[in-house]
Design a protein around this motif. Structure first.
Motif, PDB file in Angstrom:
ATOM      1  N   GLU A   4       0.831  -1.196   0.000  1.00 53.60           N
ATOM      2  CA  GLU A   4       0.000   0.000   0.000  1.00 53.60           C
ATOM      3  C   GLU A   4       0.868   1.250   0.000  1.00 53.60           C
ATOM      4  N   SER A   5       0.329   2.313  -0.555  1.00 54.21           N
ATOM      5  CA  SER A   5       1.009   3.607  -0.530  1.00 54.21           C
ATOM      6  C   SER A   5      -0.033   4.706  -0.648  1.00 54.21           C
ATOM      7  N   GLY A   7      -0.814   7.023   1.761  1.00 52.53           N
ATOM      8  CA  GLY A   7      -1.338   7.571   3.000  1.00 52.53           C
ATOM      9  C   GLY A   7      -0.630   8.864   3.377  1.00 52.53           C
ATOM     10  N   VAL A  18      -5.300   6.272  -1.844  1.00 48.91           N
ATOM     11  CA  VAL A  18      -4.327   5.253  -1.485  1.00 48.91           C
ATOM     12  C   VAL A  18      -4.344   4.154  -2.543  1.00 48.91           C
ATOM     13  N   THR A 113      -0.958   1.394   5.149  1.00 47.26           N
ATOM     14  CA  THR A 113      -0.513   2.768   5.011  1.00 47.26           C
ATOM     15  C   THR A 113      -1.369   3.629   5.942  1.00 47.26           C
ATOM     16  N   GLN A 114      -0.734   4.561   6.632  1.00 48.50           N
ATOM     17  CA  GLN A 114      -1.430   5.350   7.641  1.00 48.50           C
ATOM     18  C   GLN A 114      -2.100   6.576   7.018  1.00 48.50           C
TER      19      GLN A 114
END
Length: 119
Positions: A4-5, A7, A18, A113-114
């Motif tokens: 994941e990316s 965030g 995202v 991802t945050q």
């Protein structure tokens, strides 16, 4: 493998997209779901999309604000998030498996991802 990316930190009312990129040859044979987990809370279903992208559904808390889509040629699933609220703050995780709102139906998971939404 799922990564994941996208965030980050965004103000309330803002938008963020995202992404979830898969490796491997069989990405298009799996449904993909997004889940989120806030600190101290249980994991929550966000959205899911079918293998071909023709069917999608959402958790009640994000309906009308979030949109899930996928690009099988690029082995990527997106989650477009609009009108973000502080309560959307969480780690967001993508997962591949059977189309479902239940985490136990997904076999492969990313590390997350945050997303942080400030008020």
């Amino acid at each position: 493998q799922l990564v994941e990316s996208g965030g980050g930190l965004v103000q309330a009312g803002g938008s963020l997209r995202v992404s979830c990129v898969a490796s491997g040859r069989f990405f298009s044979t799996y449904a993909v779901g997004w889940f989120r987990q806030a600190l101290g809370k249980e994991r929550e279903f966000v959205a899911a999309i079918s293998r071909g992208g023709g069917t999608s559904y959402y958790g009640d808390s994000v309906k009308g604000r979030f949109t899930i889509s996928r690009d099988n040629d690029n082995k990527t699933v997106y989650l477009e998030m609009n009108n973000l609220k502080p309560e959307d703050t969480a780690g967001y995780y993508c997962a591949a498996g059977a189309l479902s709102s239940m985490a136990r139906h997904y076999t492969y998971w990313g590390r997350g991802t945050q997303v942080t939404v400030s008020s």
